[in-house]
Design an enzyme around this catalytic site. Structure first.
Site, PDB file in Angstrom:
ATOM      1  N   ALA A   7       0.821  -1.211   0.000  1.00  0.00           N
ATOM      2  CA  ALA A   7       0.000   0.000   0.000  1.00  0.00           C
ATOM      3  C   ALA A   7       0.853   1.258   0.000  1.00  0.00           C
ATOM      4  O   ALA A   7       0.605   2.190  -0.775  1.00  0.00           O
ATOM      5  CB  ALA A   7      -0.944  -0.005   1.207  1.00  0.00           C
TER       6      ALA A   7
ATOM      7  N   ARG B 227       3.889   9.477 -10.225  1.00  0.00           N
ATOM      8  CA  ARG B 227       3.476   9.497 -11.635  1.00  0.00           C
ATOM      9  C   ARG B 227       2.685  10.760 -11.957  1.00  0.00           C
ATOM     10  O   ARG B 227       2.748  11.283 -13.074  1.00  0.00           O
ATOM     11  CB  ARG B 227       2.609   8.275 -11.954  1.00  0.00           C
ATOM     12  CG  ARG B 227       3.360   6.952 -11.941  1.00  0.00           C
ATOM     13  CD  ARG B 227       2.470   5.809 -12.403  1.00  0.00           C
ATOM     14  NE  ARG B 227       3.095   4.529 -12.123  1.00  0.00           N
ATOM     15  CZ  ARG B 227       2.774   3.737 -11.111  1.00  0.00           C
ATOM     16  NH1 ARG B 227       1.818   4.092 -10.271  1.00  0.00           N
ATOM     17  NH2 ARG B 227       3.415   2.596 -10.930  1.00  0.00           N
TER      18      ARG B 227
ATOM     19  N   SER C 137       8.284  -3.375  -1.092  1.00  0.00           N
ATOM     20  CA  SER C 137       7.500  -3.772  -2.276  1.00  0.00           C
ATOM     21  C   SER C 137       7.657  -5.252  -2.601  1.00  0.00           C
ATOM     22  O   SER C 137       8.080  -5.628  -3.692  1.00  0.00           O
ATOM     23  CB  SER C 137       7.904  -2.909  -3.484  1.00  0.00           C
ATOM     24  OG  SER C 137       7.596  -1.561  -3.266  1.00  0.00           O
TER      25      SER C 137
ATOM     26  N   CYS D  23       2.336 -12.679   0.332  1.00  0.00           N
ATOM     27  CA  CYS D  23       1.559 -13.879   0.030  1.00  0.00           C
ATOM     28  C   CYS D  23       2.433 -15.000  -0.519  1.00  0.00           C
ATOM     29  O   CYS D  23       2.065 -16.172  -0.462  1.00  0.00           O
ATOM     30  CB  CYS D  23       0.459 -13.553  -0.982  1.00  0.00           C
ATOM     31  SG  CYS D  23      -0.701 -12.294  -0.424  1.00  0.00           S
TER      32      CYS D  23
ATOM     33  N   ARG E  55      13.388   6.904  -8.766  1.00  0.00           N
ATOM     34  CA  ARG E  55      12.186   7.631  -9.198  1.00  0.00           C
ATOM     35  C   ARG E  55      11.908   8.822  -8.291  1.00  0.00           C
ATOM     36  O   ARG E  55      10.783   9.307  -8.208  1.00  0.00           O
ATOM     37  CB  ARG E  55      10.992   6.687  -9.201  1.00  0.00           C
ATOM     38  CG  ARG E  55      11.214   5.445 -10.076  1.00  0.00           C
ATOM     39  CD  ARG E  55       9.967   4.605 -10.158  1.00  0.00           C
ATOM     40  NE  ARG E  55       8.937   5.296 -10.913  1.00  0.00           N
ATOM     41  CZ  ARG E  55       7.628   5.093 -10.748  1.00  0.00           C
ATOM     42  NH1 ARG E  55       7.215   4.236  -9.828  1.00  0.00           N
ATOM     43  NH2 ARG E  55       6.747   5.744 -11.474  1.00  0.00           N
TER      44      ARG E  55
ATOM     45  N   VAL F 111       8.948   4.818  12.267  1.00  0.00           N
ATOM     46  CA  VAL F 111       8.228   5.980  12.783  1.00  0.00           C
ATOM     47  C   VAL F 111       7.666   5.621  14.147  1.00  0.00           C
ATOM     48  O   VAL F 111       6.950   4.620  14.298  1.00  0.00           O
ATOM     49  CB  VAL F 111       7.117   6.417  11.815  1.00  0.00           C
ATOM     50  CG1 VAL F 111       6.264   7.518  12.433  1.00  0.00           C
ATOM     51  CG2 VAL F 111       7.721   6.902  10.495  1.00  0.00           C
TER      52      VAL F 111
ATOM     53  N   TYR G  43     -17.501 -22.681 -22.288  1.00  0.00           N
ATOM     54  CA  TYR G  43     -17.608 -24.135 -22.141  1.00  0.00           C
ATOM     55  C   TYR G  43     -16.835 -24.853 -23.237  1.00  0.00           C
ATOM     56  O   TYR G  43     -16.912 -24.501 -24.417  1.00  0.00           O
ATOM     57  CB  TYR G  43     -19.067 -24.604 -22.197  1.00  0.00           C
ATOM     58  CG  TYR G  43     -19.170 -26.079 -22.524  1.00  0.00           C
ATOM     59  CD1 TYR G  43     -18.793 -27.038 -21.590  1.00  0.00           C
ATOM     60  CD2 TYR G  43     -19.591 -26.514 -23.782  1.00  0.00           C
ATOM     61  CE1 TYR G  43     -18.821 -28.396 -21.894  1.00  0.00           C
ATOM     62  CE2 TYR G  43     -19.645 -27.875 -24.092  1.00  0.00           C
ATOM     63  CZ  TYR G  43     -19.256 -28.806 -23.149  1.00  0.00           C
ATOM     64  OH  TYR G  43     -19.279 -30.137 -23.446  1.00  0.00           O
TER      65      TYR G  43
ATOM     66  N   TRP H  46     -22.902 -27.657 -17.817  1.00  0.00           N
ATOM     67  CA  TRP H  46     -23.323 -26.735 -16.761  1.00  0.00           C
ATOM     68  C   TRP H  46     -22.155 -26.585 -15.785  1.00  0.00           C
ATOM     69  O   TRP H  46     -21.784 -27.539 -15.107  1.00  0.00           O
ATOM     70  CB  TRP H  46     -24.555 -27.278 -16.015  1.00  0.00           C
ATOM     71  CG  TRP H  46     -25.838 -27.013 -16.747  1.00  0.00           C
ATOM     72  CD1 TRP H  46     -26.443 -27.828 -17.665  1.00  0.00           C
ATOM     73  CD2 TRP H  46     -26.656 -25.856 -16.623  1.00  0.00           C
ATOM     74  NE1 TRP H  46     -27.591 -27.242 -18.123  1.00  0.00           N
ATOM     75  CE2 TRP H  46     -27.760 -26.031 -17.503  1.00  0.00           C
ATOM     76  CE3 TRP H  46     -26.587 -24.684 -15.867  1.00  0.00           C
ATOM     77  CZ2 TRP H  46     -28.765 -25.086 -17.645  1.00  0.00           C
ATOM     78  CZ3 TRP H  46     -27.596 -23.741 -16.004  1.00  0.00           C
ATOM     79  CH2 TRP H  46     -28.675 -23.940 -16.887  1.00  0.00           C
TER      80      TRP H  46
ATOM     81  N   ARG I 279     -28.524 -22.881  -9.730  1.00  0.00           N
ATOM     82  CA  ARG I 279     -29.834 -23.474 -10.046  1.00  0.00           C
ATOM     83  C   ARG I 279     -30.458 -24.082  -8.792  1.00  0.00           C
ATOM     84  O   ARG I 279     -31.653 -23.896  -8.513  1.00  0.00           O
ATOM     85  CB  ARG I 279     -29.688 -24.556 -11.121  1.00  0.00           C
ATOM     86  CG  ARG I 279     -29.368 -24.034 -12.501  1.00  0.00           C
ATOM     87  CD  ARG I 279     -29.166 -25.170 -13.489  1.00  0.00           C
ATOM     88  NE  ARG I 279     -30.397 -25.910 -13.755  1.00  0.00           N
ATOM     89  CZ  ARG I 279     -30.474 -26.972 -14.542  1.00  0.00           C
ATOM     90  NH1 ARG I 279     -29.372 -27.439 -15.140  1.00  0.00           N
ATOM     91  NH2 ARG I 279     -31.617 -27.581 -14.757  1.00  0.00           N
TER      92      ARG I 279
END
Length: 462
Positions: free
Chosen positions: A18, A28, A47, A51, A78, A88, A436, A444, A452
């Site tokens: 994040a 950017r 970065s 997971c 950058r 912090v 399919y 199905w 269904r």
């Protein structure tokens, strides 16, 4: 006027998904002459894919650096002033500044901000009991945690591992340790593994894990972690038994890491996560944003706030925060709670509400379960799949789907995730024009078969 004096400063706390997504997106939109960006990360890495850690530990991902999307040097190239190994320790909201401490030297300094992003993530829950902090006991949340676990495995003579907890991390780490040649026991306080599923679906995961040679101990609360004369963990104790352990992995969940924000008087919700508006601004603060595992998000199905620690959300939060901090406009409407995992070749997926979630939200519902196959039954390597579906009584609105099966099962949950987001009824789902061919699906699709059956259950209950 001096150019540097005129530009704003964006400070980012947290250097993973994040935080650095927000910094990169803001960059950017605004160049260095318009916006100075300073980011603080207390660990050694930035970065990266948290997971992917179980698959690195298990050997499926050969090198740690393959989990790193962008290095500190790439961020700095950058024009993002990324300060590693810097924590912090205080946010002064009234003064518009943060206090940071160099982890290695202990030196402290203040940095002012015009705009602030809080992306402090979540921390693994450690049980409050003797031995919880002993050598050989590991939480797995960061790359530093993963490296510490691998170092521990390299210096451990025995081959007995105990995983405490059977959620996503617990199940994935059990597989990783099994792949490493360990004898694995999972101690779980729930009635079945994967509490994000209903118990009847969790039972399928239980059976598959035991079929792999993993010992599952359910309905068991850990009371103590025994240590040896060298101080290292030696066993995991419950009220009824003791399980020898040369290494212990804690997989009992995470909590939002918001102590810093709470100390600054920022609002948190019932689950301990920061509360934000649709633009990911911290409520009541026009120049402070928060995202990732430290926030609570709106559940679009139940209408309630939840804490869900997933990299998919964190990256989206970062993009939205960076857009807004960079002068644009974007919103994050909420989530439906989609997640997928695996234990060896068993795929486990869910989205929306479980039965107990629906009851907690005051919803009346019908629940159906069907058995199907991943491909046309006559096609080679077709494998069984179980789909459970919840639909709201009277309206027929889809409320949730859980899927357990082999190859081709897990990602089918995305059909349901889209249907939930669109607030479709199960009857509407039966008309979905899905792809399919015999190598990919029965005529199905299993999700439509469940829809269904759910539609008929709703009509009978009307």
């Amino acid at each position: 006027m001096n150019m540097s004096a005129a530009r704003e400063r964006l400070v980012v706390i947290g250097g993973d998904a994040a935080g650095m997504s927000a910094a990169s997106q803001a960059r950017r939109l605004k160049g260095p002459g318009e916006l100075e960006i300073v980011a603080f990360e207390r660990g050694h890495f930035t970065s990266y894919s948290a997971c992917g850690i179980p698959y690195w530990v298990g050997g499926e991902v050969g090198e740690r650096d393959r989990l790193i999307a962008r290095t500190p040097e790439e961020h700095r190239a950058r024009d993002i002033d990324l300060r590693m190994r810097t924590e912090v320790t205080e946010i002064d909201v009234a003064g518009g500044r943060v206090r940071a401490r160099d982890v290695d030297s202990g030196a402290e300094s203040w940095t002012s901000y015009d705009k602030l992003v809080i992306a402090t993530g979540a921390r693994p829950i450690r049980p409050d009991m003797p031995g919880a902090d002993a050598p050989g006991v590991h939480g797995v949340q960061t790359l530093d945690d993963g490296q510490a676990l691998l170092d521990s495995l390299a210096h451990t003579r025995g081959r007995r591992a105990v995983v405490v907890g059977a959620g996503y991390i617990g199940v994935e780490m059990a597989e990783a340790l099994l792949n490493r040649g360990y004898e694995v026991t999972v101690v779980n306080r729930g009635s079945e593994p994967m509490s994000t599923l209903d118990p009847d679906m969790g039972r399928l995961v239980h059976e598959a894990m035991e079929g792999l040679g993993i010992t599952m101990v359910n309905d068991a609360e850990v009371t103590k972690l025994h240590t040896g004369e060298d101080g290292r963990v030696r066993a995991v104790a419950t009220e009824d038994a003791e399980y020898p352990a040369d290494v212990v992995v804690l997989g009992i969940g995470v909590r939002p890491q918001t102590a810093l924000a709470q100390a600054a008087g920022l609002p948190v919700g019932a689950h301990g996560g920061l509360l934000t508006d649709l633009a990911m601004r911290v409520r009541g603060h026009g120049n402070i944003w928060a995202g990732g595992d430290c926030v609570e998000v709106l559940d679009l199905v139940s209408g309630q706030d939840r804490h869900i620690a997933l990299g998919t959300h964190a990256n989206k939060h970062g993009q939205i925060i960076g857009t807004n901090a960079g002068g644009g406009y974007a919103t994050f409407p909420g989530v439906v709670g989609t997640a997928v995992s695996k234990v060896c070749d068993l795929e486990i997926a869910r989205t929306g509400l479980r039965e107990k979630d629906a009851r907690r939200a005051g919803l009346q519902f019908e629940a159906v379960t069907i058995e199907s196959t991943s491909r046309a039954g006559y096609y080679p390597d077709s494998s069984p799949m179980t789909v459970k579906m919840l639909a709201e009584r009277r309206t027929g609105r889809l409320l949730g789907v859980q899927i357990v099966g082999r190859e081709g099962a897990g990602k089918r949950v995305d059909i349901a995730a889209v249907a939930l987001t669109a607030r479709m009824t199960v009857e509407q789902m039966t008309a979905l024009d899905l792809g399919y061919a015999p190598p990919f699906s029965p005529v199905w699709d299993p999700v439509l078969v469940a829809a269904r059956k759910a539609s008929k259950a709703v009509m009978r209950a009307a």
